[in-house]
Design a protein around this motif. Structure first.
Motif, short mmCIF file in Angstrom:
data_model
loop_
_atom_site.label_atom_id
_atom_site.label_comp_id
_atom_site.label_asym_id
_atom_site.label_seq_id
_atom_site.Cartn_x
_atom_site.Cartn_y
_atom_site.Cartn_z
N PRO A 1 41.49 67.43 62.24
CA PRO A 1 41.69 68.42 63.27
C PRO A 1 41.64 69.81 62.44
CG PRO A 1 43.11 66.78 64.01
CD PRO A 1 42.74 66.52 62.49
N VAL A 2 40.37 70.80 62.78
CA VAL A 2 40.27 71.98 62.03
C VAL A 2 39.84 73.12 62.94
CG1 VAL A 2 39.17 73.36 60.30
CG2 VAL A 2 39.95 70.74 60.01
N THR A 3 40.44 74.11 62.75
CA THR A 3 40.02 75.38 63.45
C THR A 3 39.97 76.55 62.27
OG1 THR A 3 40.97 74.86 65.45
CG2 THR A 3 40.49 77.32 65.15
N ASP A 4 38.43 77.17 62.49
CA ASP A 4 38.37 78.15 61.45
C ASP A 4 37.73 79.29 62.22
OD1 ASP A 4 35.06 78.01 60.93
OD2 ASP A 4 35.86 76.14 61.08
N VAL A 5 37.74 80.56 61.43
CA VAL A 5 37.11 81.59 61.93
C VAL A 5 36.16 82.46 60.98
CG1 VAL A 5 37.67 84.07 62.83
CG2 VAL A 5 39.38 82.26 63.35
N GLU B 1 34.20 87.36 51.57
CA GLU B 1 35.70 87.14 51.32
C GLU B 1 36.23 85.97 51.87
OE1 GLU B 1 39.71 89.63 52.70
OE2 GLU B 1 37.84 90.38 53.49
N VAL B 2 37.13 85.29 51.40
CA VAL B 2 37.71 83.86 51.93
C VAL B 2 39.25 84.25 51.95
CG1 VAL B 2 38.08 81.56 51.60
CG2 VAL B 2 35.97 82.70 50.97
N ARG B 3 39.99 84.06 53.20
CA ARG B 3 41.18 83.99 53.24
C ARG B 3 41.95 82.64 53.89
NH1 ARG B 3 42.25 89.43 57.07
NH2 ARG B 3 40.49 90.93 55.95
N VAL B 4 42.69 82.23 52.90
CA VAL B 4 43.56 80.89 53.57
C VAL B 4 44.67 81.33 54.33
CG1 VAL B 4 44.68 78.95 52.76
CG2 VAL B 4 42.64 79.69 51.62
N GLU B 5 44.86 81.09 55.43
CA GLU B 5 45.93 81.51 56.24
C GLU B 5 46.03 80.63 57.46
OE1 GLU B 5 44.79 86.11 56.66
OE2 GLU B 5 44.84 84.87 58.48
N PRO C 1 42.51 77.36 57.09
CA PRO C 1 43.80 77.01 57.39
C PRO C 1 44.37 76.17 55.89
CG PRO C 1 42.51 75.19 58.54
CD PRO C 1 41.65 76.46 58.35
N THR C 2 43.40 75.65 55.12
CA THR C 2 43.74 75.33 53.76
C THR C 2 42.89 75.52 52.98
OG1 THR C 2 42.56 73.05 54.11
CG2 THR C 2 45.10 73.38 55.18
N PRO C 3 43.26 75.56 51.39
CA PRO C 3 42.16 75.55 50.39
C PRO C 3 41.03 74.29 50.42
CG PRO C 3 44.50 75.79 49.44
CD PRO C 3 44.52 75.14 50.76
N THR C 4 41.15 73.34 50.90
CA THR C 4 40.16 72.28 51.11
C THR C 4 39.35 72.71 52.17
OG1 THR C 4 41.84 70.54 50.19
CG2 THR C 4 39.85 70.10 51.30
N VAL D 1 43.40 81.46 69.79
CA VAL D 1 43.40 81.28 68.27
C VAL D 1 44.35 82.50 67.48
CG1 VAL D 1 41.78 81.12 66.36
CG2 VAL D 1 41.21 79.94 68.74
N ARG D 2 45.24 82.13 66.84
CA ARG D 2 45.96 82.97 66.38
C ARG D 2 46.04 82.69 64.74
NH1 ARG D 2 48.28 82.20 71.33
NH2 ARG D 2 48.45 84.21 72.42
N THR D 3 45.83 83.66 63.84
CA THR D 3 45.91 83.81 62.54
C THR D 3 46.72 85.01 62.29
OG1 THR D 3 44.31 85.02 61.48
CG2 THR D 3 43.74 82.73 62.42
N PRO D 4 47.28 85.12 61.05
CA PRO D 4 47.94 86.52 60.53
C PRO D 4 46.90 87.66 60.60
CG PRO D 4 48.64 84.71 58.97
CD PRO D 4 47.68 84.14 59.93
N SER D 5 45.73 87.31 60.49
CA SER D 5 44.52 88.31 60.33
C SER D 5 43.99 88.56 61.72
CB SER D 5 43.51 87.96 59.60
OG SER D 5 43.92 87.67 58.03
#
Length: 208
Positions: free
Chosen positions: A31-35, A65-69, A49-52, A83-87
Motif C-alpha cells: 500500500p503506497v501513497t505518493d504526491v 526534486e525528490v523528497r523521501v518523507e 514514503p520510502t527510498p524504494t 493526505v499529510r506529509t511534512p511538506s
C-alpha cells in the motif's frame, strides 16, 4: 507486469501549484501513497514514503526534486480524505460521479483492466479529457497503461505546501509534466488500475 490498483487525485490551486496524489491500496510495493507537485515555474517535486518507492516512481516519471518523507492517507468519512506529509497537507472532498465516470462504470472490469482496452479508448480519452492519455512510455524501455474505472469530481480542497497556502481549488492548468500525460483539467478523483510492462518489440496491443 507491475499492477497498481487505487486512485489518482489531480487538482490545481490559484497560485499555480498543481498536485497529483497517487493512492495505491495494492501494488508491487505494498500500500503506497505518493504526491507529485508542479510549481508555477515548472519545478516538479516527488514526495514518496520510502527510498524504494522514490526510486521506482522517479524512473517512471520526471522530477527536478525528490523528497523521501512519511506520507499518511486518512479517509475521514464519506467523500472526504486527507493526505499529510511534512511538506504537503491536503484535505479533499469528492462530489458526484462525472458523466465520464458513469460511462466508465458500464465497462466490465475484466475488460477495462486490459492493455487492449487502454489502446482502444486512448483517442476518445484525448478528446474527452484534453491532456489525458491512457497509453505511453514509462521510461526504461517500459510502457504504461492507465485503466480508468470511475471518476468523481473534487468539490473542495484545503492545501498547504511547505507551510504556505497556495490558494483555493482551481483547474489543473497548465497540464502537469511528470510523464506522458496529465490528469483531467477539472479537479477529479479517478479510480484506476495502472499497468507497467516491458516495451517488447512487436508486442500485440490486444494482449491483456
Amino acid at each position: 507486469m507491475d499492477r497498481f490498483d487505487g486512485a489518482i487525485a489531480g487538482l490545481g490551486t490559484r497560485s499555480g501549484v498543481r498536485l497529483v496524489v497517487g493512492m495505491w491500496r495494492d501494488s508491487p510495493l505494498g500500500p503506497v501513497t505518493d504526491v507529485m507537485m508542479e510549481r508555477p515555474d515548472g519545478h516538479r517535486t516527488l514526495i514518496a514514503p520510502t527510498p524504494t518507492v522514490a526510486d521506482y516512481i522517479s524512473t517512471t516519471y520526471t522530477f527536478d526534486e525528490v523528497r523521501v518523507e512519511p506520507v499518511a492517507l486518512t479517509v475521514e468519512g464519506a467523500g472526504r480524505l486527507a493526505v499529510r506529509t511534512p511538506s504537503v497537507e491536503l484535505e479533499l472532498t469528492t462530489g458526484r460521479r462525472t458523466a465520464v465516470g458513469l460511462l466508465l462504470t458500464l465497462v466490465p472490469r475484466p475488460l477495462a483492466r486490459t492493455r487492449g482496452w487502454c489502446h482502444l479508448i486512448d483517442p476518445a480519452a484525448r478528446l474527452a479529457r484534453p491532456g489525458v492519455r491512457t497509453v505511453g512510455s514509462a521510461g526504461s524501455a517500459r510502457r504504461e497503461y492507465y485503466c480508468a474505472l470511475d471518476e468523481h469530481q473534487l468539490t473542495s480542497a484545503s492545501v498547504r505546501v511547505d507551510g504556505h497556502d497556495p490558494g483555493p481549488l482551481t483547474p489543473v492548468t497548465p497540464p502537469v509534466r511528470f510523464g506522458f500525460g496529465s490528469t483531467p483539467t477539472r479537479p477529479t478523483l479517478v479510480r484506476v488500475t495502472t499497468l507497467i510492462v516491458e516495451d517488447t518489440p512487436g508486442g500485440a496491443a490486444g494482449v491483456p
